[in-house]
Write a protein that holds these residues in place. Structure first.
Motif, PDB file in Angstrom:
ATOM      1  N   LYS A 101      72.630  43.095  -8.765  1.00 31.66           N
ATOM      2  CA  LYS A 101      71.609  43.767  -7.956  1.00 31.66           C
ATOM      3  C   LYS A 101      70.435  42.831  -7.688  1.00 31.66           C
ATOM      4  CE  LYS A 101      72.373  48.608  -9.360  1.00 31.66           C
ATOM      5  NZ  LYS A 101      71.776  49.766 -10.066  1.00 31.66           N
ATOM      6  N   VAL A 102      70.039  42.071  -8.716  1.00 31.41           N
ATOM      7  CA  VAL A 102      68.940  41.112  -8.554  1.00 31.41           C
ATOM      8  C   VAL A 102      69.292  40.087  -7.493  1.00 31.41           C
ATOM      9  CG1 VAL A 102      67.647  39.260  -9.704  1.00 31.41           C
ATOM     10  CG2 VAL A 102      68.068  41.422 -10.902  1.00 31.41           C
ATOM     11  N   ARG A 149      71.555  40.191  -5.080  1.00 28.34           N
ATOM     12  CA  ARG A 149      71.828  40.718  -3.731  1.00 28.34           C
ATOM     13  C   ARG A 149      70.542  41.002  -2.954  1.00 28.34           C
ATOM     14  NH1 ARG A 149      76.265  43.639  -6.274  1.00 28.34           N
ATOM     15  NH2 ARG A 149      74.920  45.469  -6.550  1.00 28.34           N
ATOM     16  N   ARG A 150      69.481  41.391  -3.653  1.00 26.51           N
ATOM     17  CA  ARG A 150      68.190  41.698  -3.018  1.00 26.51           C
ATOM     18  C   ARG A 150      68.309  42.768  -1.941  1.00 26.51           C
ATOM     19  NH1 ARG A 150      65.240  38.994  -0.222  1.00 26.51           N
ATOM     20  NH2 ARG A 150      63.194  39.369  -1.128  1.00 26.51           N
ATOM     21  N   ASP A 154      67.919  46.055  -2.364  1.00 33.79           N
ATOM     22  CA  ASP A 154      66.890  47.049  -2.638  1.00 33.79           C
ATOM     23  C   ASP A 154      66.140  46.632  -3.900  1.00 33.79           C
ATOM     24  OD1 ASP A 154      67.650  49.246  -0.648  1.00 33.79           O
ATOM     25  OD2 ASP A 154      69.540  49.016  -1.759  1.00 33.79           O
ATOM     26  N   PRO A 155      64.955  47.228  -4.126  1.00 35.31           N
ATOM     27  CA  PRO A 155      64.324  47.033  -5.427  1.00 35.31           C
ATOM     28  C   PRO A 155      65.279  47.466  -6.538  1.00 35.31           C
ATOM     29  CG  PRO A 155      62.775  48.014  -3.898  1.00 35.31           C
ATOM     30  CD  PRO A 155      64.110  48.014  -3.201  1.00 35.31           C
ATOM     31  N   VAL A 156      65.261  46.737  -7.640  1.00 35.44           N
ATOM     32  CA  VAL A 156      66.264  46.932  -8.685  1.00 35.44           C
ATOM     33  C   VAL A 156      65.918  48.144  -9.545  1.00 35.44           C
ATOM     34  CG1 VAL A 156      67.379  45.904 -10.701  1.00 35.44           C
ATOM     35  CG2 VAL A 156      66.811  44.475  -8.727  1.00 35.44           C
ATOM     36  N   THR A 157      66.872  49.058  -9.629  1.00 37.03           N
ATOM     37  CA  THR A 157      66.770  50.195 -10.539  1.00 37.03           C
ATOM     38  C   THR A 157      68.061  50.283 -11.337  1.00 37.03           C
ATOM     39  OG1 THR A 157      67.689  51.772  -8.929  1.00 37.03           O
ATOM     40  CG2 THR A 157      65.292  51.475  -8.944  1.00 37.03           C
ATOM     41  N   LYS A 204      61.764  43.780  -6.411  1.00 36.49           N
ATOM     42  CA  LYS A 204      62.820  42.971  -5.796  1.00 36.49           C
ATOM     43  C   LYS A 204      62.519  41.499  -6.067  1.00 36.49           C
ATOM     44  CE  LYS A 204      64.208  44.045  -1.600  1.00 36.49           C
ATOM     45  NZ  LYS A 204      64.298  44.108  -0.111  1.00 36.49           N
ATOM     46  N   HIS A 212      64.613  34.062  -2.619  1.00 35.83           N
ATOM     47  CA  HIS A 212      65.951  34.330  -2.085  1.00 35.83           C
ATOM     48  C   HIS A 212      66.953  33.418  -2.795  1.00 35.83           C
ATOM     49  CE1 HIS A 212      65.022  36.832   1.547  1.00 35.83           C
ATOM     50  NE2 HIS A 212      63.809  36.396   1.220  1.00 35.83           N
ATOM     51  N   ARG A 250      74.283  34.654  -3.437  1.00 35.94           N
ATOM     52  CA  ARG A 250      74.146  36.025  -3.927  1.00 35.94           C
ATOM     53  C   ARG A 250      75.338  36.447  -4.781  1.00 35.94           C
ATOM     54  NH1 ARG A 250      71.380  39.665   0.892  1.00 35.94           N
ATOM     55  NH2 ARG A 250      69.628  38.253   1.302  1.00 35.94           N
TER      56      ARG A 250
END
Length: 333
Positions: free
Chosen positions: A124-125, A127-128, A130-133, A152, A156, A160
């Motif tokens: 998730k980090v 891929r960026r 969305d903000p990570v949850t 996020k 970059h 990814r």
């Protein structure tokens, strides 16, 4: 079959391995790997060697999950991958309860669930999207009841999809690697027993899935002396690298068909009878997981590895250019 060099742990009194790594790169080795336990960390030596090379891939074998939160490992991996032009291979693993609880002060429970959650957060980090949850129980993000908000990654990533390898020994862990990772890092691999031990666990792996096996290589005309070097390493791992009640290294040796020997080795070692523990290591076991002897013998035994599911040999032991060249010629022709 690909060829890599496993440097193991960096030691304060050890020589800088830069010349060894440069030689491996010149000779066409695919990768170089570092390790950590409760001494040096895994990333700093790799960054040191990465700054001095341009092609060879750089692997962690392994980064211990309990040493860092998932986002910390993701940031470190992203940074090192950027600085080295996309050469990182990120090996992670749960380690064992002695290190996790005794060194890092973290709970060891449910290592498979923690590993799945850990890898998912790292991706998730990178891929960026969305903000990570994360709603999982092991690494909740943001921390419930606090003032944090989802964030996020600022930078970059160069890639990814940084390749993730899992250090795994039990069949369930290996099955998890085949499901969620790009590769598996077995510490002890007995090539003729891999299918029997892990065939079902590996059945669902993708065609490009890597099995990068660490194998001790000792080039010597004295086979007995060479095997003794392997047996010394096995004595420590089977006897002392784990709790009396839970030693994953002893367990894997048991699954190879040496359960009685593993139990005896551990019992002797824990009673301080290390010489007897060493003598209890079967030659067949030491020979099966290593490549030792003169080049002709090693070449013959390499056929067992070529016939196995292993895709990369990560050789441990050779450091001088002559030995690295001999291994290169034997493995890569």
């Amino acid at each position: 079959m690909k060829l890599g060099l496993n440097l193991g742990y960096w030691q304060r009194n050890a020589d800088d391995a830069t010349e060894t790594v440069l030689a491996a790169e010149r000779l066409g080795y695919d990768s170089v790997w570092t390790a950590e336990a409760y001494g040096s960390d895994v990333f700093t030596p790799l960054a040191w060697y990465g700054a001095r090379t341009s092609r060879i891939r750089l692997g962690t074998s392994i980064a211990q999950m309990s040493a860092r939160t998932p986002v910390t490992t993701a940031m470190t991996a992203m940074t090192l991958d950027h600085l080295t032009g996309g050469r990182l291979l990120l090996g992670v693993g749960a380690s064992g309860p002695q290190v996790v609880e005794g060194w890092y002060g973290q709970p060891f429970a449910r290592p498979l669930a923690r590993t799945r959650e850990y890898v998912e957060i790292m991706r998730k980090v990178w891929r960026r999207a969305d903000p990570v949850t994360n709603d999982g129980p092991h690494y909740p993000l943001p921390l419930p009841g606090g003032l944090g908000k989802p964030l996020k990654l600022i930078t970059h990533p160069l890639r990814r999809d940084i390749p993730v390898y899992l250090g795994a020994e039990g069949p369930k862990n290996v099955a998890l690697a085949a499901e969620i990772a790009q590769g598996w890092l077995p510490l002890f691999a007995f090539p003729t027993k891999i299918e029997e031990m892990y065939g079902e666990a590996l059945a669902a792996r993708d065609p490009g899935f890597e099995i990068a096996a660490m194998v001790m290589v000792v080039i010597s005309d004295d086979v007995k002396a060479a095997l003794n070097g392997v047996k010394m390493m096995l004595t420590l791992y089977i006897g002392g690298m784990g709790a009396r009640q839970r030693n994953f290294h002893a367990d894997i040796i048991g699954r190879m068909g040496y359960a009685e020997a593993a139990e005896r080795i551990q019992a002797l070692y824990l009673r301080g009878r290390k010489d007897e523990a060493f003598q209890a290591i079967p030659d067949e076991l030491a020979d099966g997981i290593s490549l030792v002897g003169p080049p002709g013998r090693i070449k013959e035994r390499l056929e067992l590895w070529r016939a196995s599911p292993v895709t990369s040999l990560l050789v441990m032991g050779p450091r001088d250019e002559e030995s690295l060249t001999t291994v290169r010629d034997l493995v890569l022709g």
